[in-house]
Design a protein around this motif. Structure first.
Motif, PDB file in Angstrom:
ATOM      1  N   MET A 158       1.020  -1.298   0.000  1.00  0.00           N
ATOM      2  CA  MET A 158       0.092   0.019  -0.222  1.00  0.00           C
ATOM      3  C   MET A 158       0.722   1.237   0.020  1.00  0.00           C
ATOM      4  SD  MET A 158      -2.960   0.035  -0.288  1.00  0.00           S
ATOM      5  CE  MET A 158      -4.516  -1.020  -0.105  1.00  0.00           C
ATOM      6  N   SER A 159       0.273   2.267  -0.629  1.00  0.00           N
ATOM      7  CA  SER A 159       1.258   3.678  -0.674  1.00  0.00           C
ATOM      8  C   SER A 159      -0.071   4.735  -0.740  1.00  0.00           C
ATOM      9  CB  SER A 159       1.998   3.543  -1.881  1.00  0.00           C
ATOM     10  OG  SER A 159       2.881   4.662  -1.896  1.00  0.00           O
ATOM     11  N   PHE A 160       0.574   5.886  -0.716  1.00  0.00           N
ATOM     12  CA  PHE A 160       0.022   7.292  -0.560  1.00  0.00           C
ATOM     13  C   PHE A 160      -0.034   7.840  -2.088  1.00  0.00           C
ATOM     14  CE2 PHE A 160       4.141   8.267   0.566  1.00  0.00           C
ATOM     15  CZ  PHE A 160       4.482   9.523   0.320  1.00  0.00           C
ATOM     16  N   GLU A 161      -0.708   8.927  -2.205  1.00  0.00           N
ATOM     17  CA  GLU A 161      -0.415   9.786  -3.450  1.00  0.00           C
ATOM     18  C   GLU A 161      -0.221  11.216  -2.967  1.00  0.00           C
ATOM     19  OE1 GLU A 161      -3.643   9.581  -6.421  1.00  0.00           O
ATOM     20  OE2 GLU A 161      -4.314   7.576  -5.254  1.00  0.00           O
ATOM     21  N   GLN A 220       2.623   7.515   4.294  1.00  0.00           N
ATOM     22  CA  GLN A 220       2.993   5.998   3.902  1.00  0.00           C
ATOM     23  C   GLN A 220       2.613   5.237   5.309  1.00  0.00           C
ATOM     24  OE1 GLN A 220       4.075   4.856   1.286  1.00  0.00           O
ATOM     25  NE2 GLN A 220       4.191   2.722   2.418  1.00  0.00           N
ATOM     26  N   PHE A 221       2.727   5.775   6.470  1.00  0.00           N
ATOM     27  CA  PHE A 221       2.557   5.056   7.644  1.00  0.00           C
ATOM     28  C   PHE A 221       0.875   4.692   7.751  1.00  0.00           C
ATOM     29  CE2 PHE A 221       0.204   5.351  11.710  1.00  0.00           C
ATOM     30  CZ  PHE A 221       1.091   4.382  12.508  1.00  0.00           C
ATOM     31  N   PHE A 222       0.092   5.685   7.248  1.00  0.00           N
ATOM     32  CA  PHE A 222      -1.415   5.461   7.413  1.00  0.00           C
ATOM     33  C   PHE A 222      -1.754   4.294   6.197  1.00  0.00           C
ATOM     34  CE2 PHE A 222      -1.672   9.650   9.604  1.00  0.00           C
ATOM     35  CZ  PHE A 222      -2.309   9.114  10.666  1.00  0.00           C
ATOM     36  N   ALA A 223      -1.098   4.573   5.027  1.00  0.00           N
ATOM     37  CA  ALA A 223      -1.271   3.364   3.939  1.00  0.00           C
ATOM     38  C   ALA A 223      -1.019   2.050   4.575  1.00  0.00           C
ATOM     39  CB  ALA A 223      -0.559   3.812   2.798  1.00  0.00           C
ATOM     40  N   GLU A 224       0.095   1.986   5.257  1.00  0.00           N
ATOM     41  CA  GLU A 224       0.633   0.657   5.784  1.00  0.00           C
ATOM     42  C   GLU A 224      -0.382   0.242   7.014  1.00  0.00           C
ATOM     43  OE1 GLU A 224       4.327   1.476   7.099  1.00  0.00           O
ATOM     44  OE2 GLU A 224       5.398   1.658   4.901  1.00  0.00           O
ATOM     45  N   GLY A 279      -3.530   0.245   6.427  1.00  0.00           N
ATOM     46  CA  GLY A 279      -4.753  -0.229   5.675  1.00  0.00           C
ATOM     47  C   GLY A 279      -5.753   0.649   5.337  1.00  0.00           C
ATOM     48  N   TYR A 280      -5.062   2.032   5.189  1.00  0.00           N
ATOM     49  CA  TYR A 280      -5.977   3.127   4.347  1.00  0.00           C
ATOM     50  C   TYR A 280      -5.851   2.990   2.938  1.00  0.00           C
ATOM     51  CZ  TYR A 280      -7.009   4.795   9.381  1.00  0.00           C
ATOM     52  OH  TYR A 280      -7.445   4.939  10.664  1.00  0.00           O
ATOM     53  N   THR A 281      -7.113   2.897   2.444  1.00  0.00           N
ATOM     54  CA  THR A 281      -7.206   2.598   1.074  1.00  0.00           C
ATOM     55  C   THR A 281      -6.833   3.749   0.120  1.00  0.00           C
ATOM     56  OG1 THR A 281      -9.464   2.899   0.926  1.00  0.00           O
ATOM     57  CG2 THR A 281      -8.544   0.548   1.281  1.00  0.00           C
ATOM     58  N   ARG A 282      -7.192   4.929   0.553  1.00  0.00           N
ATOM     59  CA  ARG A 282      -6.982   6.385  -0.076  1.00  0.00           C
ATOM     60  C   ARG A 282      -6.371   7.292   0.599  1.00  0.00           C
ATOM     61  NH1 ARG A 282     -12.040   8.660  -3.075  1.00  0.00           N
ATOM     62  NH2 ARG A 282     -10.407   9.599  -4.317  1.00  0.00           N
ATOM     63  N   VAL A 283      -4.907   7.341   0.694  1.00  0.00           N
ATOM     64  CA  VAL A 283      -4.280   8.200   1.505  1.00  0.00           C
ATOM     65  C   VAL A 283      -3.693   9.426   0.590  1.00  0.00           C
ATOM     66  CG1 VAL A 283      -2.445   8.459   3.319  1.00  0.00           C
ATOM     67  CG2 VAL A 283      -3.801   6.423   3.283  1.00  0.00           C
ATOM     68  N   PHE A 284      -3.642  10.478   0.958  1.00  0.00           N
ATOM     69  CA  PHE A 284      -3.040  11.588   0.237  1.00  0.00           C
ATOM     70  C   PHE A 284      -2.048  12.517   1.171  1.00  0.00           C
ATOM     71  CE2 PHE A 284      -7.215  10.613  -1.473  1.00  0.00           C
ATOM     72  CZ  PHE A 284      -6.947  10.229  -2.779  1.00  0.00           C
ATOM     73  N   SER A 285      -0.972  12.792   0.777  1.00  0.00           N
ATOM     74  CA  SER A 285       0.083  13.861   1.064  1.00  0.00           C
ATOM     75  C   SER A 285      -0.252  15.427   0.614  1.00  0.00           C
ATOM     76  CB  SER A 285       1.287  13.407   1.056  1.00  0.00           C
ATOM     77  OG  SER A 285       2.251  14.559   1.706  1.00  0.00           O
ATOM     78  N   LEU A 286      -0.518  16.094   1.451  1.00  0.00           N
ATOM     79  CA  LEU A 286      -1.135  17.583   0.769  1.00  0.00           C
ATOM     80  C   LEU A 286       0.369  18.311   0.654  1.00  0.00           C
ATOM     81  CD1 LEU A 286      -3.103  19.377  -0.055  1.00  0.00           C
ATOM     82  CD2 LEU A 286      -2.846  20.663   2.325  1.00  0.00           C
ATOM     83  N   ASP A 287       0.354  18.315  -1.064  1.00  0.00           N
ATOM     84  CA  ASP A 287       1.525  19.292  -1.471  1.00  0.00           C
ATOM     85  C   ASP A 287       1.584  20.631  -0.864  1.00  0.00           C
ATOM     86  OD1 ASP A 287       2.602  17.081  -2.877  1.00  0.00           O
ATOM     87  OD2 ASP A 287       1.521  17.666  -4.908  1.00  0.00           O
TER      88      ASP A 287
END
Length: 105
Positions: free
Chosen positions: A1-4, A75-79, A81-89
């Motif tokens: 799992m990863s984030f966008e 990345q931690f939240f994606a790991e 099990g969160y399916t749609r994780v975003f880091s705010l640019d």
């Protein structure tokens, strides 16, 4: 799992069209001074509660000061099990300049 990574315009659209959780990982003093509307200040003390109370399928935007620390947190939240994780640019600093009407002082 990863984030966008998500830019301000994309984040604003996501917030308008979905139920979204916002995890602000800045320090409590900065958060209390000003933060994104509906954001939750997440720190080591309340992290277990946040994880327990936030559905894994709800989109999650992670916000920090400038968009750097939020990548590791996303990345931690994606790991977790969160399916749609975003880091705010650009982080909150960019957000408050772009959309001050969506900030809470």
């Amino acid at each position: 799992m990863s984030f966008e990574c998500i830019n301000i315009a994309e984040a604003k659209t996501l917030l308008e069209e979905n139920e979204v959780r916002i995890a602000d990982i800045r320090d409590a003093m900065s958060f209390n001074e000003n933060h994104m509307k509906d954001a939750v200040n997440v720190n080591n003390e309340n992290l277990p509660e946040f994880l327990q109370n936030t559905p894994r399928d709800t989109p999650l935007i992670v916000c920090c000061y400038h968009g750097n620390s939020s990548k590791q947190a996303a990345q931690f939240f994606a790991e977790q099990g969160y399916t749609r994780v975003f880091s705010l640019d650009g982080g909150f600093e960019m957000w408050k300049m772009a959309v001050p009407e969506l900030c809470v002082r």
